[in-house]
Design a protein around this motif. Structure first.
Motif, PDB file in Angstrom:
ATOM      1  N   TYR A 282     -13.022 -20.876  -8.298  1.00  0.00           N
ATOM      2  CA  TYR A 282     -12.443 -19.715  -8.979  1.00  0.00           C
ATOM      3  C   TYR A 282     -11.019 -19.513  -8.466  1.00  0.00           C
ATOM      4  CZ  TYR A 282     -11.285 -14.981 -10.311  1.00  0.00           C
ATOM      5  OH  TYR A 282     -10.635 -13.889 -10.816  1.00  0.00           O
ATOM      6  N   VAL A 283     -10.111 -19.302  -9.407  1.00  0.00           N
ATOM      7  CA  VAL A 283      -8.705 -19.090  -9.059  1.00  0.00           C
ATOM      8  C   VAL A 283      -8.269 -17.749  -9.658  1.00  0.00           C
ATOM      9  CG1 VAL A 283      -6.400 -20.106  -9.144  1.00  0.00           C
ATOM     10  CG2 VAL A 283      -8.386 -21.589  -9.351  1.00  0.00           C
TER      11      VAL A 283
ATOM     12  N   TYR B 156      -1.613 -24.535  -6.429  1.00  0.00           N
ATOM     13  CA  TYR B 156      -2.413 -23.571  -5.659  1.00  0.00           C
ATOM     14  C   TYR B 156      -1.839 -23.263  -4.276  1.00  0.00           C
ATOM     15  CZ  TYR B 156      -6.084 -24.935  -9.027  1.00  0.00           C
ATOM     16  OH  TYR B 156      -6.805 -25.199 -10.162  1.00  0.00           O
TER      17      TYR B 156
ATOM     18  N   THR C 261      -4.756 -23.113   0.355  1.00  0.00           N
ATOM     19  CA  THR C 261      -5.797 -22.076   0.303  1.00  0.00           C
ATOM     20  C   THR C 261      -6.832 -22.300   1.415  1.00  0.00           C
ATOM     21  OG1 THR C 261      -7.032 -23.338  -1.361  1.00  0.00           O
ATOM     22  CG2 THR C 261      -5.539 -21.629  -2.184  1.00  0.00           C
TER      23      THR C 261
ATOM     24  N   LYS D 175      -8.772 -15.101   0.786  1.00  0.00           N
ATOM     25  CA  LYS D 175      -7.739 -14.208   0.259  1.00  0.00           C
ATOM     26  C   LYS D 175      -6.644 -14.182   1.332  1.00  0.00           C
ATOM     27  CE  LYS D 175      -6.807  -9.617  -1.595  1.00  0.00           C
ATOM     28  NZ  LYS D 175      -7.332  -8.315  -2.013  1.00  0.00           N
TER      29      LYS D 175
ATOM     30  N   ASP E 151      -4.504 -17.793  -2.716  1.00  0.00           N
ATOM     31  CA  ASP E 151      -5.893 -17.328  -2.719  1.00  0.00           C
ATOM     32  C   ASP E 151      -6.746 -18.183  -3.660  1.00  0.00           C
ATOM     33  OD1 ASP E 151      -4.897 -15.288  -1.149  1.00  0.00           O
ATOM     34  OD2 ASP E 151      -4.767 -13.845  -2.805  1.00  0.00           O
ATOM     35  N   GLY E 152      -8.038 -18.222  -3.388  1.00  0.00           N
ATOM     36  CA  GLY E 152      -8.959 -18.950  -4.275  1.00  0.00           C
ATOM     37  C   GLY E 152     -10.263 -19.252  -3.562  1.00  0.00           C
TER      38      GLY E 152
ATOM     39  N   MET F  10     -11.543 -26.605  -4.236  1.00  0.00           N
ATOM     40  CA  MET F  10     -10.747 -26.280  -5.432  1.00  0.00           C
ATOM     41  C   MET F  10     -10.152 -27.550  -6.030  1.00  0.00           C
ATOM     42  SD  MET F  10      -8.838 -22.780  -4.194  1.00  0.00           S
ATOM     43  CE  MET F  10      -7.706 -22.605  -5.577  1.00  0.00           C
TER      44      MET F  10
ATOM     45  N   LEU G   7     -14.152 -13.610  -4.874  1.00  0.00           N
ATOM     46  CA  LEU G   7     -13.677 -14.958  -5.240  1.00  0.00           C
ATOM     47  C   LEU G   7     -14.794 -15.972  -4.994  1.00  0.00           C
ATOM     48  CD1 LEU G   7     -10.123 -14.976  -3.526  1.00  0.00           C
ATOM     49  CD2 LEU G   7     -10.760 -13.978  -5.706  1.00  0.00           C
TER      50      LEU G   7
ATOM     51  N   ARG H  63       1.467 -20.348  -6.365  1.00  0.00           N
ATOM     52  CA  ARG H  63       0.148 -20.106  -5.767  1.00  0.00           C
ATOM     53  C   ARG H  63      -0.446 -18.908  -6.480  1.00  0.00           C
ATOM     54  NH1 ARG H  63       4.829 -20.150  -4.755  1.00  0.00           N
ATOM     55  NH2 ARG H  63       5.118 -21.246  -2.804  1.00  0.00           N
ATOM     56  N   HIS H  64      -1.786 -18.768  -6.453  1.00  0.00           N
ATOM     57  CA  HIS H  64      -2.444 -17.649  -7.122  1.00  0.00           C
ATOM     58  C   HIS H  64      -2.765 -16.566  -6.100  1.00  0.00           C
ATOM     59  CE1 HIS H  64      -3.333 -19.617 -11.122  1.00  0.00           C
ATOM     60  NE2 HIS H  64      -2.812 -20.602 -10.395  1.00  0.00           N
TER      61      HIS H  64
END
Ligand code: ACO
Length: 332
Positions: free
Chosen positions: A12-13, A283, A286, A143, A161-162, A293, A55, A43-44
């Motif tokens: 999950y992103v 990403y 993370t 996170k 994050d992810g 991921m 997440l 990055r998310h």
């Protein structure tokens, strides 16, 4: 004897994207510098109200659905994180278990920073091979934005994050089994990467008022050099120990910390471009979530086929490191 098989992957992103240009408005940096030194473009970042367990729960839910194993059969949940919902307790794994509606499973977190996913893979393998558990849900969830100092250009450009998750289950078929997992650590380098505040190592009072003491601090350049050396050595050892060579590997999935580190290690191991999985550009780093991921990206692109041999390789705070030889063994 039971063997441990890697059944499924999910990730999950979070939606929100923090680009290099966004960061250049926050600290003294540029898209050009970040791209050249790290390979990261964006990055998310999770919402303010979104926790690490949120997440992790979303990634885990997907991994369970894809595994073909009923959620009620999951008997252990292990979460690798350095950004748990709560420091000390309760563990993020227990919160995820509750959010997934699992029964009274064994659940706990481990702290091995960016190597976390390789560590929890080793734990799942050991519990299954010993006969203590049958279906283990492993989750890397972070996170990192919550423990990143957005005034420190040396670290804030790196992290995102992810979450990623996998189901590992017992099998009698040796050809489905995770071949090997190596893990290691050296506390000599503990001060290269740390969050100094919040533990008994540096009582809160002593650091109160010190800017950034709750955030990740890193000696980037020294970390970089140890990372390249350790990652390369670790992979050579696990391949040799199992009479394999780089040519036997379908997907080399290293921890996504920095493109230059991945390139240096890939070159030293003579990996071909098409073998090396790269997601660092979209990403960032993370930590414990980065390998699952990246693996999920390969899966969702339709490129992770049954029987494909994956080589995982990670390195992180502690310092910790680990590698694994894992055939993808889905049930469906
Ligand atoms: N923008 C512009 N300039 C910068 C930035 C930035 N964001 N950050 C640092 N600089 C400057 C420095 O101040 C320094 O300037 P100076 O020469 O005037 O003193 C110069 O750039 C070079 O700094 P270095 O730190 O030597 O840069 P380096 O090439 O090493 O890149 C980086 C820094 C990207 C952090 C790199 O060292 C790295 O990726 N390290 C490894 C990170 C890692 O793998 N961590 C492990 C896992 S993380 C975990 O476990 C949670």
């Amino acid at each position: 004897m039971a063997y441990a098989a890697f059944r499924s992957i999910g990730a999950y992103v979070p939606q929100k994207i923090l680009s290099n240009d966004d960061l250049s408005k926050m600290v003294d940096t540029t898209d050009e510098w970040i791209t050249k030194r790290t390979g990261i473009k964006e990055r998310h970042i999770a919402d303010e109200n979104e926790t690490t367990s949120d997440l992790g729960m979303k990634a885990a839910s997907l991994a369970i659905e894809r595994s073909g194993i009923d959620a009620s059969a999951i008997d252990m949940v292990v979460c690798a994180t350095i950004s748990p919902d709560y420091f000390c307790m309760p563990s993020t794994a227990t919160i995820i278990s509750k959010k997934l509606g699992l029964g009274p499973v064994t659940a706990f977190d481990i702290s091995a920073a960016c190597t976390g996913f390789v560590y929890i893979l080793a734990i799942a393998k050991a519990f299954i091979e010993s006969g203590m558990k049958k279906n283990v849900l492993i989750i890397g969830a972070e996170k990192l934005s919550a423990i990143t100092d957005y005034t420190d250009r040396g670290t804030c450009i790196l992290f995102g994050d992810g979450a990623g998750a996998a189901v590992i289950s017992a099998t009698e078929k040796k050809e489905e089994a995770i071949i090997d997992v190596h893990t290691g650590a050296d506390g000599t380098y503990a001060d290269l990467l740390m969050t100094p505040n919040g533990g008994t190592g540096s009582p809160h009072d002593a650091l109160e008022g010190e800017t950034g003491a709750c955030f990740m601090q890193m000696k980037g350049n020294e970390t970089f050099k140890v990372a390249v050396r350790t990652l390369t050595k670790d992979v050579k050892e696990i391949l040799a120990a199992n009479n394999l060579t780089g040519d036997d590997i379908k997907h080399f999935i290293p921890h996504q910390a920095n493109y230059r580190i991945i390139k240096a290690v890939g070159d030293a191991l003579k990996m071909r471009e098409e073998q090396v999985v790269l997601t660092v550009a979209k990403y960032g780093n993370t930590s414990g979530a980065s390998i699952p991921m990246a693996m999920n990206d390969v899966y969702e692109q339709g490129n992770l086929k049954k029987g494909a041999l994956m080589l995982l390789d990670a390195f992180g705070g502690g310092l910790t490191w680990g590698s694994a030889l894992v055939p993808f063994s889905p049930l469906k």
